[in-house]
Write an enzyme that holds these catalytic residues in place. Structure first.
Site, short mmCIF file in Angstrom:
data_model
loop_
_atom_site.label_atom_id
_atom_site.label_comp_id
_atom_site.label_asym_id
_atom_site.label_seq_id
_atom_site.Cartn_x
_atom_site.Cartn_y
_atom_site.Cartn_z
N ASP A 1 -43.89 82.61 -55.18
CA ASP A 1 -42.79 82.21 -56.07
C ASP A 1 -43.38 82.04 -57.46
O ASP A 1 -44.36 81.30 -57.64
CB ASP A 1 -42.22 80.89 -55.53
N ASP B 1 -37.41 84.33 -62.82
CA ASP B 1 -37.97 83.63 -61.67
C ASP B 1 -37.75 84.50 -60.44
O ASP B 1 -36.61 84.83 -60.10
CB ASP B 1 -37.27 82.28 -61.52
N GLU C 1 -44.12 79.12 -63.68
CA GLU C 1 -44.36 78.80 -62.28
C GLU C 1 -45.41 79.72 -61.68
O GLU C 1 -45.42 80.92 -61.92
CB GLU C 1 -43.05 78.94 -61.50
N HIS D 1 -38.57 75.64 -49.69
CA HIS D 1 -38.64 74.30 -50.28
C HIS D 1 -39.08 73.29 -49.24
O HIS D 1 -38.25 72.74 -48.51
CB HIS D 1 -37.29 73.90 -50.89
N HIS E 1 -42.60 72.76 -55.14
CA HIS E 1 -42.22 72.62 -53.74
C HIS E 1 -43.19 73.35 -52.82
O HIS E 1 -43.75 74.39 -53.18
CB HIS E 1 -40.81 73.18 -53.52
N GLU F 1 -43.82 74.28 -60.86
CA GLU F 1 -42.94 74.88 -61.87
C GLU F 1 -42.46 73.84 -62.89
O GLU F 1 -41.36 73.30 -62.78
CB GLU F 1 -41.76 75.60 -61.22
#
Length: 291
Positions: free
Chosen positions: A96, A85, A276, A163, A155, A188
């Protein structure tokens, strides 16, 4: 969102995809976790981009928040389920992304989180609710016979914000946030052979700044001077070499200046997969920046 911001998100996504895939390709039995983490982090910097958060490498029942420590001697083993990640930012605008590498016989588990992500991407458009997206995640994971991790979520992303709103659940909820054009967020899904609930472990290698307060110790002030350059984005203990670093990190957490992120685990002996992507919501769907 103006063109410059959009371009920053797109560029960050391309870099994140490139080094997510290259880091994942390095994950093989006997390879040091530290080598993969340091490769990916240095590669991001070599592109002229910045690291949005320490590269996470989480094994088996660990779902998230693990990264290599300084001098880490852990290696990947046959049978591991490895989550890679990573995050990249350009001028604060974040991509992300994560993928699971199966070093055993967990193909179906890996497919569960991947299928759930695909289902959400197909649904995202203005007007849909986050509760509906969570329902799609839950349905796809349960279809494979696993449990979605209900206390982890996708998020919202913003400038130096990792976030934010909206929160994208991994289970169905009533209502939730209505998705709007221009929103940027990470989805994710996590699929688990265990309880579908994660709890804090003892290992803490990742931190972020959560407030601005004065601290009296000179060595702690020097450490904070470096940490403040992160603009609240998470950092790794491994990145800093200042005297009394470990003691100061504890003190700064106790003072409410920093927050630590313990490794998150499902029940011992279980396995967790993750996938994700980062999405930008458009008029009639979405752009996946990390695909």
């Amino acid at each position: 969102m103006d063109d410059e911001i959009f371009d920053n998100y797109i560029t960050a996504g391309k870099i994140a995809k490139k080094y997510r895939d290259e880091a994942a390709a390095m994950v093989k039995p006997g390879v040091l976790i530290l080598d993969v983490v340091e490769f990916a982090e240095q590669a991001i910097l070599s592109e002229g981009a910045e690291i949005a958060f320490p590269v996470n490498i989480s094994l088996n029942d660990a779902a998230a928040h693990d990264t290599a420590s300084e001098g880490d001697e852990r290696v990947f083993s046959k049978g591991d389920v490895v989550k890679v990640d990573l995050g990249v930012h350009i001028e604060g605008y974040v991509a992300d992304t994560a993928v699971t590498v199966d070093l055993g016989d967990h193909k179906s588990l890996v497919e569960a989180s991947s299928n759930a992500l695909d289902a959400v991407i197909a649904l995202v458009k203005p007007g849909i609710t986050t509760g509906e997206l969570g329902g799609a995640v839950e349905a796809e994971i349960e279809k494979k016979g696993y449990r979605p991790v209900s206390n982890l979520t996708g998020h919202g992303l913003g400038k130096f914000l990792l976030h934010g709103i909206p929160i994208i659940p991994n289970v169905s909820i009533n209502g939730g946030t209505v998705i709007e054009e221009g929103m940027v967020f990470a989805v994710e899904p996590f699929a688990s052979t265990g309880s579908g609930q994660v709890t804090d472990g003892q290992r803490v290698e990742i931190f972020s700044q959560i407030s601005k307060k004065q601290t009296r110790l000179p060595s702690a002030r020097r450490l904070m001077k470096d940490i403040e350059k992160r603009k609240t984005l998470p950092f790794s203990r491994r990145w800093y070499k200042t005297p009394n670093k470990d003691i100061n990190l504890v003190r700064l957490c106790q003072q409410g200046i920093l927050r630590g992120y313990p490794v998150l685990h499902d029940v011992s002996g279980s396995y967790v997969s993750q996938k994700e992507h980062t999405l930008i919501v458009t008029e009639d769907g979405c752009i996946v920046t990390t695909a």
